[in-house]
Design an enzyme around this catalytic site. Structure first.
Site, mmCIF file in Angstrom:
data_model
loop_
_atom_site.group_PDB
_atom_site.id
_atom_site.type_symbol
_atom_site.label_atom_id
_atom_site.label_comp_id
_atom_site.label_asym_id
_atom_site.label_seq_id
_atom_site.Cartn_x
_atom_site.Cartn_y
_atom_site.Cartn_z
ATOM 1 N N LYS A 74 35.634 42.384 47.691
ATOM 2 C CA LYS A 74 36.450 41.506 46.831
ATOM 3 C C LYS A 74 37.913 41.930 47.019
ATOM 4 C CE LYS A 74 38.288 40.829 43.213
ATOM 5 N NZ LYS A 74 39.719 40.501 43.194
ATOM 6 N N GLU A 132 39.523 55.169 43.107
ATOM 7 C CA GLU A 132 40.836 55.641 43.573
ATOM 8 C C GLU A 132 41.887 54.926 42.730
ATOM 9 O OE1 GLU A 132 41.432 57.910 45.695
ATOM 10 O OE2 GLU A 132 39.710 58.081 47.025
ATOM 11 N N CYS A 173 50.267 54.467 45.782
ATOM 12 C CA CYS A 173 49.688 55.367 44.782
ATOM 13 C C CYS A 173 50.184 56.806 44.966
ATOM 14 C CB CYS A 173 48.167 55.309 44.853
ATOM 15 S SG CYS A 173 47.569 55.599 46.525
ATOM 16 N N GLU A 224 52.984 55.543 35.352
ATOM 17 C CA GLU A 224 53.146 55.157 36.761
ATOM 18 C C GLU A 224 54.091 53.958 36.808
ATOM 19 O OE1 GLU A 224 49.815 53.180 38.772
ATOM 20 O OE2 GLU A 224 50.183 54.424 40.524
HETATM 21 P P1 NAD Z 1 44.230 46.206 39.664
HETATM 22 O O1 NAD Z 1 43.375 47.173 38.961
HETATM 23 O O2 NAD Z 1 45.007 45.231 38.871
HETATM 24 O O3 NAD Z 1 43.363 45.319 40.677
HETATM 25 C C1 NAD Z 1 42.592 45.918 41.690
HETATM 26 C C2 NAD Z 1 41.434 45.022 42.026
HETATM 27 O O4 NAD Z 1 40.530 44.966 40.932
HETATM 28 C C3 NAD Z 1 41.814 43.584 42.341
HETATM 29 O O5 NAD Z 1 41.020 43.124 43.400
HETATM 30 C C4 NAD Z 1 41.450 42.865 41.045
HETATM 31 O O6 NAD Z 1 41.171 41.497 41.211
HETATM 32 C C5 NAD Z 1 40.225 43.622 40.634
HETATM 33 N N1 NAD Z 1 39.885 43.560 39.215
HETATM 34 C C6 NAD Z 1 40.717 43.412 38.149
HETATM 35 N N2 NAD Z 1 40.001 43.465 36.997
HETATM 36 C C7 NAD Z 1 38.704 43.665 37.359
HETATM 37 C C8 NAD Z 1 37.493 43.807 36.640
HETATM 38 N N3 NAD Z 1 37.464 43.763 35.297
HETATM 39 N N4 NAD Z 1 36.352 44.010 37.331
HETATM 40 C C9 NAD Z 1 36.353 44.084 38.674
HETATM 41 N N5 NAD Z 1 37.475 43.928 39.415
HETATM 42 C C10 NAD Z 1 38.626 43.724 38.758
HETATM 43 O O7 NAD Z 1 45.188 47.064 40.633
HETATM 44 P P2 NAD Z 1 46.364 46.539 41.607
HETATM 45 O O8 NAD Z 1 47.522 46.115 40.771
HETATM 46 O O9 NAD Z 1 45.819 45.582 42.604
HETATM 47 O O10 NAD Z 1 46.733 47.877 42.395
HETATM 48 C C11 NAD Z 1 47.718 48.755 41.999
HETATM 49 C C12 NAD Z 1 47.096 50.019 41.460
HETATM 50 O O11 NAD Z 1 46.244 50.586 42.449
HETATM 51 C C13 NAD Z 1 48.103 51.102 41.135
HETATM 52 O O12 NAD Z 1 47.775 51.709 39.917
HETATM 53 C C14 NAD Z 1 47.938 52.100 42.276
HETATM 54 O O13 NAD Z 1 48.319 53.412 41.964
HETATM 55 C C15 NAD Z 1 46.493 51.977 42.561
HETATM 56 N N6 NAD Z 1 46.198 52.443 43.915
HETATM 57 C C16 NAD Z 1 45.497 53.612 44.053
HETATM 58 C C17 NAD Z 1 45.232 54.105 45.333
HETATM 59 C C18 NAD Z 1 44.446 55.370 45.522
HETATM 60 O O14 NAD Z 1 43.958 55.604 46.626
HETATM 61 N N7 NAD Z 1 44.263 56.204 44.522
HETATM 62 C C19 NAD Z 1 45.680 53.407 46.449
HETATM 63 C C20 NAD Z 1 46.395 52.219 46.260
HETATM 64 C C21 NAD Z 1 46.632 51.746 44.975
#
Ligand code: NAD
Length: 485
Positions: free
Chosen positions: A173, A247, A281, A385
């Site tokens: 997804k 992650e 991140c 963050e």
């Molecule tokens: P997000 O949590 O808003 O979305 C991530 C994914 O989850 C998207 O595909 C979204 O559609 C999906 N999603 C949202 N709600 C959901 C639910 N209830 N159930 C299942 N899926 C759901 O995150 P984002 O804004 O896309 O990404 C940014 C974040 O990701 C930042 O906090 C960043 O630090 C983190 N990040 C972490 C790493 C790591 O390796 N630790 C790497 C990159 C980004």
């Protein structure tokens, strides 16, 4: 562009006909529409992955490796450039950064393709009677891979690379903000002849992701994204005892000691603060500099920050330093954090607003690289963050104090330390409560390393051996036998 669901080897639209727009953050305009998968589409994708699992799991490592390598040959020669251009259009990073991400993606999948042939178990003679035990490594089953928008292609490779190598099948997804480049990677696997159902893709947003997380046939969820979503997924997974790799977010400190190579530290700090507009991140969120070099560091950091090029369009200026942020909410969060800092006494040395100039589309989501000094540990920019181009700089006297300040966060993903004293380096590397520590280097990523967070930054590790092991179940098979005579 509405047929963006890859289910059982064929592209199709959502059964409801619903779509979602993909926005170019440099202009705020719609690039295209993707299908929004409903629960029935998610179910079809999961069923396809479940049906494909026995055969893919039973394939030899050699067969799986050959298919994965073939897919990457096709990706590099046929889709990589197009995927990189789409990536720049959908998430704003300058084209060279997108190309780098796509090339690394192919490297990661090639790396794990080879690992597929090295998965073995172990065995031993039992120590209670005539028994012999075998430890088998077997694929977990159907995996849901849920992706963020900032490194969508690369972070997919970190999941399907080890997962396909292990013999798992997938429903992916992508993020609704950046699904397009991911579709090109999936197409390369189709072209390579991956059996139907091994890799499925369902585009959509939160509700699509939630259906996938809650589907009883999914055995593991590999998620990269925000802490709030990760926590919800963790709770849901616990109800069905699903395996998870989470992650999540970070708040990375960068510590500079007096004896560091200052020029290297400043240059690498600036890159790690502002690359991808601070939306990584492992971006540096807090800089701590030892008092004797604080002024020199800050002066040079400001100088470098002023020279950074924010491009209005990352396709036109492939080698620019940064582009727009992902969306209006991202910009609003940065504005709130900078305003909070300002009101509580911080000084803005550079930036602190949208970049000036008619070249920037008024509907684009831009924010200038920003340097803050006189920051306090309880300011939002030091605690939360920010996920934007903001570099707060603070001073410290003793390394113990810097380590204490660095650890004063709920996050624990990445930390960086610049020093030429090996004792200080060992001390700090052991004391810092982060999953990755970079000593005199501003990146903790290595294909053979382990990448992941402590504390609120997540559970599990990606890359390296741990990144493969989490797609394998460990089974103990115990044989009793009788010694003849
Ligand atoms: P997000 O949590 O808003 O979305 C991530 C994914 O989850 C998207 O595909 C979204 O559609 C999906 N999603 C949202 N709600 C959901 C639910 N209830 N159930 C299942 N899926 C759901 O995150 P984002 O804004 O896309 O990404 C940014 C974040 O990701 C930042 O906090 C960043 O630090 C983190 N990040 C972490 C790493 C790591 O390796 N630790 C790497 C990159 C980004």
């Amino acid at each position: 562009m509405k047929e963006t669901l890859l289910i059982n080897g064929a592209w199709r639209a959502a059964s409801s006909g619903r779509t979602l727009p993909v926005i170019n953050p440099a202009y705020g305009t719609v690039i295209t529409e993707t299908a929004e998968a409903g629960a029935e589409d998610v179910d079809a994708a999961v069923q396809a992955a479940a049906a494909a699992f026995p055969q893919w799991a039973a394939a030899s490592g050699r067969e799986r490796a050959a298919l994965m390598h073939r897919a990457m040959d096709i990706f590099r020669s046929k889709y990589l450039d197009e995927a990189a251009r789409l990536l720049t259009q959908e998430n704003g990073k300058p084209l060279n950064d997108s190309l780098k991400e796509c090339r690394y993606t192919a490297d990661v999948i090639d790396f794990y393709a080879d690992e597929s042939r090295r998965i073995t178990g172990t065995h031993f003679a039992g120590d209670m009677g005539a028994t012999h035990s075998f430890i088998l490594k077997q694929p977990v089953g159907v995996v849901a891979a849920i992706l963020p928008w900032n490194f969508p292609v690369d972070l997919l490779a970190w999941k399907i690379g080890p997962g396909l190598a292990a013999g798992c099948t997938f429903v992916v997804k992508p993020s609704e903000e950046a699904p397009l480049a991911v579709l090109k990677l999936a197409q390369a696997f189709l072209d390579a002849g991956l059996p139907d159902g091994v890799l499925n893709v369902v585009t959509g947003a939160k509700t699509t992701g939630a259906s996938l997380v809650q589907h009883p046939t999914v055995r593991k969820i590999a998620f990269t994204g925000s802490g709030a979503t990760g926590q919800w997924i963790g709770e849901q997974a616990a109800r069905q005892m699903k395996r998870v790799t989470l992650e999540l977010g970070g708040s990375a400190p960068l510590i500079v000691c007096t004896d560091a190579n200052l020029e290297a530290a400043v240059q690498q700090a600036a890159r790690r603060c502002f690359s991808h507009t601070g939306q990584i991140c492992i971006s540096v969120n807090r800089i701590f500099v030892q008092q004797p070099v604080l002024e020199a560091f800050t002066e040079r950091f400001v100088e470098l920050t002023r020279k950074l090029r924010v491009t209005p369009d990352g396709l036109r200026e492939p080698d620019a330093d940064m582009g727009p942020m992902i969306n209006a909410a991202g910009v609003a969060k940065v504005e709130q954090h900078v305003e909070d800092a300002r009101q509580r006494g911080a000084q803005v040395l550079v930036g602190g607003s949208r970049p000036a100039g008619a070249e920037y589309s008024p509907d684009g989501f831009f924010y200038s690289p920003t340097v803050l000094v006189e920051v306090q540990p309880d300011m939002r920019v030091m605690v939360e963050e920010t996920f934007g181009p903001v570099a707060p700089i603070a001073g410290f006297d003793r390394l113990e104090e810097a380590v204490r300040l660095a650890n004063a966060t709920p996050y624990g993903l990445a930390a960086y330390l610049y020093t030429s004293d090996v004792n200080a380096a060992f001390y700090a590397a052991r004391q810092l409560q982060f999953g990755g520590v970079g000593v005199n280097v501003n990146d903790i990523t290595d294909i053979r390393g382990a990448f992941g967070g402590m504390k609120q930054s997540g559970i599990g590790r990606e890359l390296g051996e741990p990144g493969l092991d989490c797609y394998l179940e460990t089974k103990h098979v115990r044989f009793a036998y009788q010694n003849p005579g």
